[in-house]
Design a protein around this motif. Structure first.
Motif, mmCIF file in Angstrom:
data_model
loop_
_atom_site.group_PDB
_atom_site.id
_atom_site.type_symbol
_atom_site.label_atom_id
_atom_site.label_comp_id
_atom_site.label_asym_id
_atom_site.label_seq_id
_atom_site.Cartn_x
_atom_site.Cartn_y
_atom_site.Cartn_z
ATOM 1 N N ILE A 22 -2.739 10.310 -5.257
ATOM 2 C CA ILE A 22 -3.565 9.908 -6.400
ATOM 3 C C ILE A 22 -2.740 9.867 -7.685
ATOM 4 O O ILE A 22 -2.774 8.876 -8.431
ATOM 5 C CB ILE A 22 -4.775 10.854 -6.556
ATOM 6 N N TYR A 23 -1.981 10.915 -7.953
ATOM 7 C CA TYR A 23 -1.257 10.978 -9.217
ATOM 8 C C TYR A 23 -0.030 10.079 -9.249
ATOM 9 O O TYR A 23 0.287 9.494 -10.294
ATOM 10 C CB TYR A 23 -0.925 12.425 -9.575
ATOM 11 N N LEU A 24 0.642 9.918 -8.124
ATOM 12 C CA LEU A 24 1.763 8.980 -8.107
ATOM 13 C C LEU A 24 1.265 7.541 -8.266
ATOM 14 O O LEU A 24 1.926 6.729 -8.914
ATOM 15 C CB LEU A 24 2.582 9.148 -6.828
ATOM 16 N N GLU A 25 0.105 7.236 -7.708
ATOM 17 C CA GLU A 25 -0.470 5.906 -7.921
ATOM 18 C C GLU A 25 -0.847 5.703 -9.388
ATOM 19 O O GLU A 25 -0.711 4.598 -9.919
ATOM 20 C CB GLU A 25 -1.679 5.687 -7.008
ATOM 21 N N GLU A 83 0.833 -1.205 0.000
ATOM 22 C CA GLU A 83 0.000 0.000 0.000
ATOM 23 C C GLU A 83 0.866 1.252 0.000
ATOM 24 O O GLU A 83 2.023 1.226 0.425
ATOM 25 C CB GLU A 83 -0.930 0.025 1.201
ATOM 26 N N THR A 84 0.274 2.329 -0.487
ATOM 27 C CA THR A 84 0.952 3.618 -0.486
ATOM 28 C C THR A 84 1.049 4.130 0.940
ATOM 29 O O THR A 84 0.089 4.061 1.703
ATOM 30 C CB THR A 84 0.176 4.635 -1.347
ATOM 31 N N LEU A 85 2.223 4.636 1.290
ATOM 32 C CA LEU A 85 2.428 5.242 2.596
ATOM 33 C C LEU A 85 2.800 6.709 2.417
ATOM 34 O O LEU A 85 3.716 7.025 1.662
ATOM 35 C CB LEU A 85 3.548 4.536 3.363
ATOM 36 N N VAL A 86 2.070 7.573 3.112
ATOM 37 C CA VAL A 86 2.380 8.995 3.153
ATOM 38 C C VAL A 86 2.853 9.289 4.569
ATOM 39 O O VAL A 86 2.100 9.079 5.528
ATOM 40 C CB VAL A 86 1.153 9.866 2.803
ATOM 41 N N VAL A 87 4.091 9.740 4.700
ATOM 42 C CA VAL A 87 4.682 9.980 6.010
ATOM 43 C C VAL A 87 4.983 11.473 6.145
ATOM 44 O O VAL A 87 5.926 11.978 5.522
ATOM 45 C CB VAL A 87 5.965 9.141 6.196
ATOM 46 N N PRO A 88 4.183 12.190 6.943
ATOM 47 C CA PRO A 88 4.357 13.636 7.076
ATOM 48 C C PRO A 88 5.658 14.043 7.761
ATOM 49 O O PRO A 88 6.199 15.109 7.497
ATOM 50 C CB PRO A 88 3.162 14.089 7.910
ATOM 51 N N ASP A 89 6.167 13.176 8.662
ATOM 52 C CA ASP A 89 7.402 13.471 9.389
ATOM 53 C C ASP A 89 8.170 12.162 9.549
ATOM 54 O O ASP A 89 7.807 11.319 10.379
ATOM 55 C CB ASP A 89 7.076 14.086 10.755
ATOM 56 N N VAL A 90 9.215 11.992 8.756
ATOM 57 C CA VAL A 90 9.948 10.726 8.761
ATOM 58 C C VAL A 90 10.618 10.447 10.105
ATOM 59 O O VAL A 90 10.848 9.292 10.451
ATOM 60 C CB VAL A 90 10.989 10.649 7.617
ATOM 61 N N ASP A 122 4.732 17.536 3.362
ATOM 62 C CA ASP A 122 4.799 18.071 2.000
ATOM 63 C C ASP A 122 3.971 17.283 0.990
ATOM 64 O O ASP A 122 3.876 17.690 -0.155
ATOM 65 C CB ASP A 122 6.255 18.154 1.544
ATOM 66 N N PHE A 123 3.376 16.161 1.400
ATOM 67 C CA PHE A 123 2.638 15.338 0.450
ATOM 68 C C PHE A 123 1.157 15.303 0.802
ATOM 69 O O PHE A 123 0.781 15.159 1.959
ATOM 70 C CB PHE A 123 3.218 13.924 0.395
ATOM 71 N N SER A 124 0.337 15.423 -0.231
ATOM 72 C CA SER A 124 -1.113 15.500 -0.051
ATOM 73 C C SER A 124 -1.789 14.289 -0.686
ATOM 74 O O SER A 124 -1.152 13.452 -1.339
ATOM 75 C CB SER A 124 -1.640 16.772 -0.720
#
Length: 126
Positions: free
Chosen positions: A109-112, A55-62, A102-104
């Motif tokens: 959606i577009y990277l997928e 699954e796609t993971l969006v991590v706001p603060d690594v 930095d990622f919304s």
């Protein structure tokens, strides 16, 4: 390589690259940005976790992500998108930013969609 360059140049991302599943690890492919980790184990870091969970993971603060692999201390947020072939993850697209949060959802959606098109191209070339 040109897709990584286009994404980095167009959106000003800190780092953009591709990791390919080879045997039991992710292996660095084409990328644009600072020197990167060359091999990542399944379940390790954001890339390995995305691969493991499929699954796609969006991590706001690594810095808050358990087990984050710090290839660069300048990376602050990250999005990782798996690429599938017949429901199996064959690669991931990894994008890092030097800014937190930095990622919304739009990026996701577009990277997928890019991952889906890439998978379709791979199927068509075999």
């Amino acid at each position: 390589a040109n897709v990584a360059a286009a994404l980095r140049q167009t959106f000003g991302f800190f780092w953009v690259g591709f990791y390919f599943v080879k045997e039991n690890e992710l292996v660095l492919g084409p990328f644009q940005g600072d020197i990167a980790c060359t091999r990542i184990q399944k379940g390790r870091g954001v890339c390995g976790t995305s691969w493991e969970r499929a699954e796609t993971l969006v991590v706001p603060d690594v810095d808050l992500f358990p087990g984050h692999i710090a290839c660069s201390a300048l990376s602050k947020s990250e999005i990782v998108v798996p690429v599938f072939n017949n429901q199996e993850v064959i690669a991931v697209i990894d994008v890092d930013s030097d800014q937190r949060n930095d990622f919304s959802e739009t990026d996701k959606i577009y990277l997928e969609q890019i991952a889906l098109r890439w998978a379709q191209q791979l199927k068509g070339s075999k």
